[in-house]
Design a protein around this motif. Structure first.
Motif, PDB file in Angstrom:
ATOM      1  N   VAL A 213       0.879  -1.167   0.000  1.00  0.00           N
ATOM      2  CA  VAL A 213       0.000   0.000   0.000  1.00  0.00           C
ATOM      3  C   VAL A 213       0.921   1.224   0.000  1.00  0.00           C
ATOM      4  N   ASN A 214       1.183   1.754  -1.191  1.00  0.00           N
ATOM      5  CA  ASN A 214       2.108   2.879  -1.287  1.00  0.00           C
ATOM      6  C   ASN A 214       1.474   4.156  -0.749  1.00  0.00           C
ATOM      7  N   ALA A 215       0.161   4.288  -0.887  1.00  0.00           N
ATOM      8  CA  ALA A 215      -0.573   5.419  -0.323  1.00  0.00           C
ATOM      9  C   ALA A 215      -2.046   5.054  -0.282  1.00  0.00           C
ATOM     10  N   PHE A 216      -2.778   5.715   0.612  1.00  0.00           N
ATOM     11  CA  PHE A 216      -4.222   5.494   0.666  1.00  0.00           C
ATOM     12  C   PHE A 216      -4.884   6.759   1.181  1.00  0.00           C
ATOM     13  N   ALA A 217      -6.185   6.854   0.935  1.00  0.00           N
ATOM     14  CA  ALA A 217      -6.985   7.964   1.435  1.00  0.00           C
ATOM     15  C   ALA A 217      -8.305   7.425   1.942  1.00  0.00           C
ATOM     16  N   ILE A 218      -8.808   8.017   3.013  1.00  0.00           N
ATOM     17  CA  ILE A 218     -10.112   7.650   3.546  1.00  0.00           C
ATOM     18  C   ILE A 218     -11.139   8.622   2.974  1.00  0.00           C
ATOM     19  N   GLU A 219     -12.153   8.096   2.300  1.00  0.00           N
ATOM     20  CA  GLU A 219     -13.181   8.971   1.746  1.00  0.00           C
ATOM     21  C   GLU A 219     -13.905   9.698   2.878  1.00  0.00           C
ATOM     22  N   PRO A 220     -14.032  11.029   2.799  1.00  0.00           N
ATOM     23  CA  PRO A 220     -14.659  11.780   3.888  1.00  0.00           C
ATOM     24  C   PRO A 220     -16.112  11.398   4.142  1.00  0.00           C
ATOM     25  N   THR A 221     -16.817  10.947   3.129  1.00  0.00           N
ATOM     26  CA  THR A 221     -18.239  10.654   3.267  1.00  0.00           C
ATOM     27  C   THR A 221     -18.504   9.208   3.657  1.00  0.00           C
ATOM     28  N   SER A 222     -17.831   8.262   2.980  1.00  0.00           N
ATOM     29  CA  SER A 222     -18.143   6.850   3.179  1.00  0.00           C
ATOM     30  C   SER A 222     -17.303   6.183   4.247  1.00  0.00           C
ATOM     31  N   GLY A 223     -16.107   6.721   4.540  1.00  0.00           N
ATOM     32  CA  GLY A 223     -15.196   6.042   5.443  1.00  0.00           C
ATOM     33  C   GLY A 223     -14.446   4.911   4.785  1.00  0.00           C
TER      34      GLY A 223
ATOM     35  N   GLY B 213       0.702   8.691  -4.466  1.00  0.00           N
ATOM     36  CA  GLY B 213      -0.175   9.335  -3.501  1.00  0.00           C
ATOM     37  C   GLY B 213      -1.600   9.337  -3.998  1.00  0.00           C
ATOM     38  N   VAL B 214      -2.533   9.517  -3.077  1.00  0.00           N
ATOM     39  CA  VAL B 214      -3.949   9.545  -3.438  1.00  0.00           C
ATOM     40  C   VAL B 214      -4.702  10.384  -2.418  1.00  0.00           C
ATOM     41  N   ASP B 215      -5.744  11.080  -2.873  1.00  0.00           N
ATOM     42  CA  ASP B 215      -6.652  11.785  -1.983  1.00  0.00           C
ATOM     43  C   ASP B 215      -8.051  11.672  -2.569  1.00  0.00           C
ATOM     44  N   ALA B 216      -9.054  11.820  -1.714  1.00  0.00           N
ATOM     45  CA  ALA B 216     -10.450  11.655  -2.127  1.00  0.00           C
ATOM     46  C   ALA B 216     -11.208  12.954  -1.903  1.00  0.00           C
ATOM     47  N   ALA B 217     -11.815  13.478  -2.957  1.00  0.00           N
ATOM     48  CA  ALA B 217     -12.616  14.693  -2.843  1.00  0.00           C
ATOM     49  C   ALA B 217     -13.931  14.374  -2.148  1.00  0.00           C
ATOM     50  N   PRO B 218     -14.386  15.240  -1.251  1.00  0.00           N
ATOM     51  CA  PRO B 218     -15.640  14.956  -0.544  1.00  0.00           C
ATOM     52  C   PRO B 218     -16.848  15.042  -1.470  1.00  0.00           C
TER      53      PRO B 218
END
Length: 477
Positions: free
Chosen positions: A286-296, A345-350
């Motif tokens: 897992v090189n990078a991960f993001a937690i979705e702000p809405t779903s978890g 890297g990764v990020d999740a838009a709300p």
């Protein structure tokens, strides 16, 4: 929370067609999408440039590039050895753009990039100098927000504003003042290097990951950002720690790289002062991960099989599915259309996104509780929750769905109307959950709505007066 009874969106498709609804796309990173970064590695199996890409949160497919990025992110004309380019990414919600940390070679200036977007095209890049790379080079390993206009970064091998020669430091970057400063680690030292970081604003605590030990293990340490104590060891984990995040419960999630096919956990939930829980063992890195702000739930970039470099890709994982879960394929970047380096890297838009303020008799607001059902996906049930203030027990609540928002309008009854009521095409009653002091809007979203954006507002009626929630912008995935 009681199981809601879903109210079908019976006439929505007809209303959309008859009203010729056309909602303009966001001028920034689209709501609910995932953004990934990647390096350029000359001489590797990956022939592409570095860059930043956007992907759909649930559909497997190619990644869409953000265009107009500077050479310091893409290294498009670079032919020298080494891993360079975009090393991590954050979505900048204040301007709708992205924050990109890079990797570079010895002697290069290491900058943090704050990028303004028009659609998916970069129109402005503001640079914040972290220092000059020394030794064998280095970069920004991970970023997290301190508040809406300041980030904290794990940076390595620099000489400058955020560090001393050949050291790995934690830096703060204030976008308002432009100040870049090293964080005082209060005497902490280690034979390993800091390569992961997360900040829990609720308790003003920084968590950082240390890897590079000969044992192959990694450590997580923590300290209070505004305090005076030295960092304390939280836990030791098997594998190379790559990424950290804090979930809604205040637990720390760690992403790791482990030996190929070892079965060791690569995504672990760490309860500070408690224990560790394996979340995912089905991939090696897992090189990078993001937690979705809405779903978890989790968006992951990494390597499904560390013996096969072409399994580097983007994946999706339900963090509540229990120990030893499997990741599903989310997007594929290994194709002839979008060659790219390894994802970093990764990020999740709300999504949905609340806007405006509560108004009227009481301050009713949309809850920030996480649940998969809060993520609006075409063809699936969807619900949004409103928290009752002051132990209120409203007589009843109503909602309106419209094709557009509008600036606050005071219709003479003391509330702000934040949707365009002239383009309202659906209304109904809220479901009351008195035990939880909440109400819900419960809908079924037809598959034909995929890609549409709609706007929602709820109104509450009680003996003391009328209240209105903020608006809710819902982009249906």
């Amino acid at each position: 929370m009681p199981t809601p009874s879903n109210v079908p969106l019976r006439s929505l498709s007809f209303c959309l067609a008859s009203a010729a609804l056309a909602v303009s796309a966001s001028a920034q990173v689209p709501d609910g999408t995932h953004v990934t970064s990647c390096l350029k590695v000359n001489g590797s199996p990956w022939p592409g440039n570095g860059g930043v890409f956007v992907s759909h949160p649930r559909d497997a497919g190619t990644l869409t590039p953000i265009t107009g990025l500077p050479e310091s992110i893409t290294y498009a004309s670079d032919v020298d050895p080494g891993a360079v380019g975009a090393n991590c990414v954050l979505i900048d919600r204040s301007i709708g753009g992205v924050i990109v940390g890079t990797n570079g070679r010895a002697g290069e200036v290491l900058d943090l990039h704050r990028i303004t977007l028009d659609g998916l095209n970069a129109t402005q890049v503001d640079l914040y100098e972290l220092g000059t790379l020394v030794a064998n080079g280095g970069g920004v390993f991970e970023l997290d927000w301190i508040d809406d206009d300041e980030v904290i970064a794990a940076v390595g091998a620099i000489n400058g504003a955020a560090g001393s020669p050949a050291t790995v430091q934690i830096a703060r970057v204030d976008f308002t003042s432009g100040v870049v400063a090293a964080v005082d680690l209060r005497g902490f030292s280690s034979s390993g290097f800091i390569n992961a970081i997360a900040y829990d604003a609720a308790i003003d605590t920084v968590y950082f990951g240390v890897g590079g030990f000969p044992s192959g293990n990694s450590e997580i340490h923590s300290f209070t950002l505004g305090g005076v104590d030295a960092p304390a060891l939280v836990t030791t984990l098997a594998g190379a720690l790559r990424n950290l995040a804090v979930d809604a419960a205040g637990d720390v999630i760690a992403g790791l790289a482990v030996a190929p096919a070892s079965g060791d956990p690569v995504l672990v939930r760490v309860t500070p002062g408690g224990g560790n829980t394996t979340l995912l063992s089905s991939i090696d890195n897992v090189n990078a991960f993001a937690i979705e702000p809405t779903s978890g739930q989790f968006a992951i970039v990494g390597q499904n099989d560390r013996t096969d470099p072409f399994t580097y890709g983007a994946y999706f994982f339900d963090g509540d599915s229990g120990a030893g879960g499997a990741a599903s394929q989310l997007a594929i970047e290994r194709d002839s259309l979008i060659p790219a380096g390894p994802l970093t890297g990764v990020d999740a838009a709300p999504a949905p996104v609340a806007y405006g303020d509560p108004s009227g008799f009481r301050d009713y607001a949309w809850s920030d509780e996480q649940a998969p059902s809060r993520f609006a996906v075409a063809g699936q049930p969807w619900d949004a929750i409103v928290d009752w203030p002051d132990h209120a027990s409203p007589l009843f609540g109503k909602y309106l769905v419209a094709g557009a928002s509008r600036d606050p309008v005071l219709p003479g009854i003391g509330i702000d109307v934040l949707i365009d009521a002239r383009r309202s095409f659906l209304s109904g009653g809220l479901v009351s959950h008195a035990g939880a002091l909440q109400s819900s809007v419960d809908l079924d979203l037809p598959g034909a709505l995929k890609g549409e954006t709609i706007f929602l507002q709820a109104f509450f009626f009680e003996f003391g007066g009328i209240s209105a929630t903020p608006g809710l912008r819902i982009t249906i995935q």
